[in-house]
Design a protein around this motif. Structure first.
Motif, PDB file in Angstrom:
ATOM      1  N   ARG B 123      -8.954  19.425 -33.886  1.00 50.37           N
ATOM      2  CA  ARG B 123      -8.377  18.589 -34.802  1.00 50.37           C
ATOM      3  C   ARG B 123      -8.490  17.197 -34.465  1.00 50.37           C
ATOM      4  NH1 ARG B 123      -6.643  21.868 -38.712  1.00 50.37           N
ATOM      5  NH2 ARG B 123      -5.650  23.777 -38.350  1.00 50.37           N
ATOM      6  N   HIS B 124      -8.567  16.946 -33.358  1.00 53.53           N
ATOM      7  CA  HIS B 124      -8.647  15.351 -33.035  1.00 53.53           C
ATOM      8  C   HIS B 124     -10.235  14.995 -32.999  1.00 53.53           C
ATOM      9  CE1 HIS B 124      -4.850  16.885 -31.449  1.00 53.53           C
ATOM     10  NE2 HIS B 124      -4.481  15.751 -31.684  1.00 53.53           N
ATOM     11  N   TYR B 125     -10.178  13.943 -33.495  1.00 55.75           N
ATOM     12  CA  TYR B 125     -11.612  12.984 -33.330  1.00 55.75           C
ATOM     13  C   TYR B 125     -11.459  11.905 -32.358  1.00 55.75           C
ATOM     14  CZ  TYR B 125     -15.791  10.603 -34.462  1.00 55.75           C
ATOM     15  OH  TYR B 125     -16.912   9.726 -34.278  1.00 55.75           O
ATOM     16  N   PRO B 126     -12.485  11.703 -31.515  1.00 54.53           N
ATOM     17  CA  PRO B 126     -13.505  12.736 -31.211  1.00 54.53           C
ATOM     18  C   PRO B 126     -12.711  13.884 -30.485  1.00 54.53           C
ATOM     19  CG  PRO B 126     -14.052  10.431 -30.228  1.00 54.53           C
ATOM     20  CD  PRO B 126     -12.594  10.347 -30.917  1.00 54.53           C
ATOM     21  N   HIS B 127     -13.448  14.830 -30.241  1.00 55.05           N
ATOM     22  CA  HIS B 127     -12.725  16.090 -29.779  1.00 55.05           C
ATOM     23  C   HIS B 127     -12.415  15.927 -28.451  1.00 55.05           C
ATOM     24  CE1 HIS B 127     -14.031  18.139 -33.131  1.00 55.05           C
ATOM     25  NE2 HIS B 127     -15.156  18.200 -32.854  1.00 55.05           N
TER      26      HIS B 127
END
Lengths: 203, 347
Positions: B123-127
């Protein structure tokens, strides 16, 4: 001491050419047959060297079978069928027994006849029996596209290969025995000396 | 792999799926053993689900079922980009993060949505690094699916895993080396049963050569004893010599890759299987050589000779024994002559 000039230059050259070719062919042939890792000659080098030596051996053999019957050397290869069995037995008996008891050599070398019955038979066997099989099977490899695919239900090239292997193996045995038998002259080196100089020395 | 993962966080570019680990593993020059090739031209099977082939297109509903399902379209917004990649800080290798939708749709995994395997942490960017650290459990998933399904569509990988646990790959590279190091799960599909042997060999060997790139050199390391290594590479699968013999009835090869020292080096095993096959191969090669170089070159550089064509271990042994006996006989005879000579001199 009696000296006889039994080995003319052309014959000695032919003999030593054969010896060199045999050496090369055995070394490269063994490397091809047992190809793999180890002490053998690399496969890619062994192939052209073996083939070149094989072609030269063919020429050498052809030269011999053409020239020798027309030369004075031919008389040494004439078999005396009537006396052959007795001579063979005396020769074998000498090598298996007499040689250890200082018995006199049963065969006397002369300008008319330099090969004893055992030599005559083994040279006939090698030159007329095995060499044609070796040479024809060697060329069978090289010219395989013109051979039938199968012979007697077996792949022809396999038969060719087996003929080449068997004849070459028998010739290796011949070479080993030949190398030993040349030491059974008047002295261990006298026969080698004769093939180098042409002169046979009777003690 | 752990180094790769440590460098992943600042470089992952998208909100969708994590790095396709299979592609990563395949693109890196994995420090496995130096491979070596030999012979088994007859043994290459034409079907092997262990490699990625070029089979027919998959049904369109696979696309719907897989990449079109759940969060997959969101993942593919980025991962469909052709040049989505990063350069690994440690190895300097370019790591491809793209998922080719067409290849995926043809793969055996086409029915899976991204989230079916890459379950959490994206769900987070960057992974995050932890995202790439996920434990992709190929064998567990296959075991579960194989138990549910009938008809053998999904294969239980436990026997392969058992072989793999004895593989030199695992021994040398450690636990980071797994299925996806060799097999790109996003393109993975079985080779069709009717594919030609040359294609099967090329495809199989392509898997190995992804990492063992030095084996495509003219003098591939470790193969200096092998005549014509390139021809062997084209005709024989690496694993025919470099893997423990598997069950011949099984449709996929053994995954127990052997160390170089334990790999097959016996030319004869393959090269003397059948006199007819031998003849065909020999004649074919001779014809090719004649056409290419003429009879004189063919005679001198005859390239057709097949190693071990006349070799039979039994005959070899017998012939060498006879030569040894002959030499022993000669030695005994010479010794007898020498003793006789000394006796006579003393007398």
């Amino acid at each position: 001491m009696n000296q006889l000039y039994l080995y003319p230059l052309w014959l000695r050259l032919w003999h030593w050419l054969n010896a060199a070719l045999f050496l090369v062919l055995i070394a490269t042939g063994v490397s091809l047959h047992y190809a793999g890792p180890g002490w053998l000659i690399p496969f890619s080098s062994a192939v052209p060297v073996h083939n070149t030596a094989g072609i030269l051996l063919t020429l050498s053999w052809l030269l011999f079978v053409i020239v020798n019957p027309r030369s004075s050397n031919a008389r040494h290869y004439r078999l005396q069928l009537r006396t052959l069995p007795g001579e063979l037995w005396r020769q074998l008996h000498y090598y298996l027994h007499g040689i250890f008891t200082d018995a006199p050599h049963p065969f006397n070398v002369s300008a008319r006849r330099k090969l004893n019955a055992l030599q005559q038979l083994s040279y006939w066997g090698a030159l007329v029996g095995l060499m044609p099989i070796l040479i024809l099977s060697g060329w069978g490899f090289l010219l395989s596209p013109w051979l039938p695919a199968t012979l007697f239900g077996v792949g022809t090239i396999w038969l060719v290969a087996i003929a080449h292997l068997a004849s070459s193996w028998l010739l290796v045995l011949f070479v080993i025995v030949h190398l030993y038998m040349i030491t059974t002259g008047a002295t261990p080196w006298s026969n080698l000396h004769a093939m180098l100089t042409g002169w046979h020395t009777e003690p | 792999m752990s180094l790769l993962r440590q460098s992943l966080l600042p470089l992952l570019l998208t909100l969708s799926l994590a790095a396709p680990i299979g592609a990563v593993g395949a693109d890196l020059a994995w420090p496995g053993p130096t491979a070596s090739l030999t012979t088994n031209p007859v043994a290459a099977p034409v079907e092997d689900p262990g490699v990625t082939g070029t089979a027919a297109a998959a049904p369109a509903d696979h696309v719907v079922a897989g990449l079109a399902r759940d969060d997959s379209p969101a993942c593919m917004r980025c991962h469909r980009i052709v040049n989505l990649a990063y350069r690994d800080q440690d190895t300097a290798a370019v790591v491809d993060l793209r998922i080719a939708a067409d290849d995926y749709a043809r793969s055996v995994h086409a029915g899976l949505a991204c989230g079916d395997c890459h379950a959490r942490g994206y769900r987070h960017y960057p992974h995050r690094v932890s995202s790439a650290d996920e434990d992709l459990d190929c064998t567990g998933c296959h075991r579960e699916q194989a138990g549910r399904e009938t008809g053998g569509k999904v294969r239980d990988l436990d026997s392969i895993a058992a072989e793999f646990r004895q593989s030199v790959h695992l021994e040398v590279a450690g636990p980071g080396f797994s299925c996806d190091a060799c097999h790109d799960v996003h393109r993975f599909q079985p080779l069709p049963r009717d594919v030609g042997i040359d294609t099967a060999v090329r495809t199989h060997n392509g898997v190995c050569l992804q990492c063992h790139q030095d084996q495509t050199l003219d003098q591939p390391p470790g193969h200096d004893w092998l005549p014509r290594p390139e021809r062997h590479r084209q005709a024989v699968r690496c694993i025919d010599c470099h893997a423990a013999p598997g069950d011949p009835q099984r449709q996929y090869p053994s995954h127990q890759v052997l160390p170089a020292a334990a790999s097959a080096r016996d030319c004869v095993t393959c090269h003397r299987r059948s006199s007819t096959l031998l003849n065909q191969l020999y004649t074919y090669r001779s014809q090719q050589a004649l056409r290419a170089s003429g009879w004189l070159n063919q005679a001198l550089y005859n390239d057709a000779y097949i190693v071990g064509m006349t070799r039979s271990p039994t005959l070899d042994r017998i012939s060498l024994i006879i030569i040894a006996l002959l030499l022993a006989g000669i030695a005994a005879h010479a010794s007898g002559r020498y003793h006789a000579y000394r006796r006579q001199r003393q007398a």
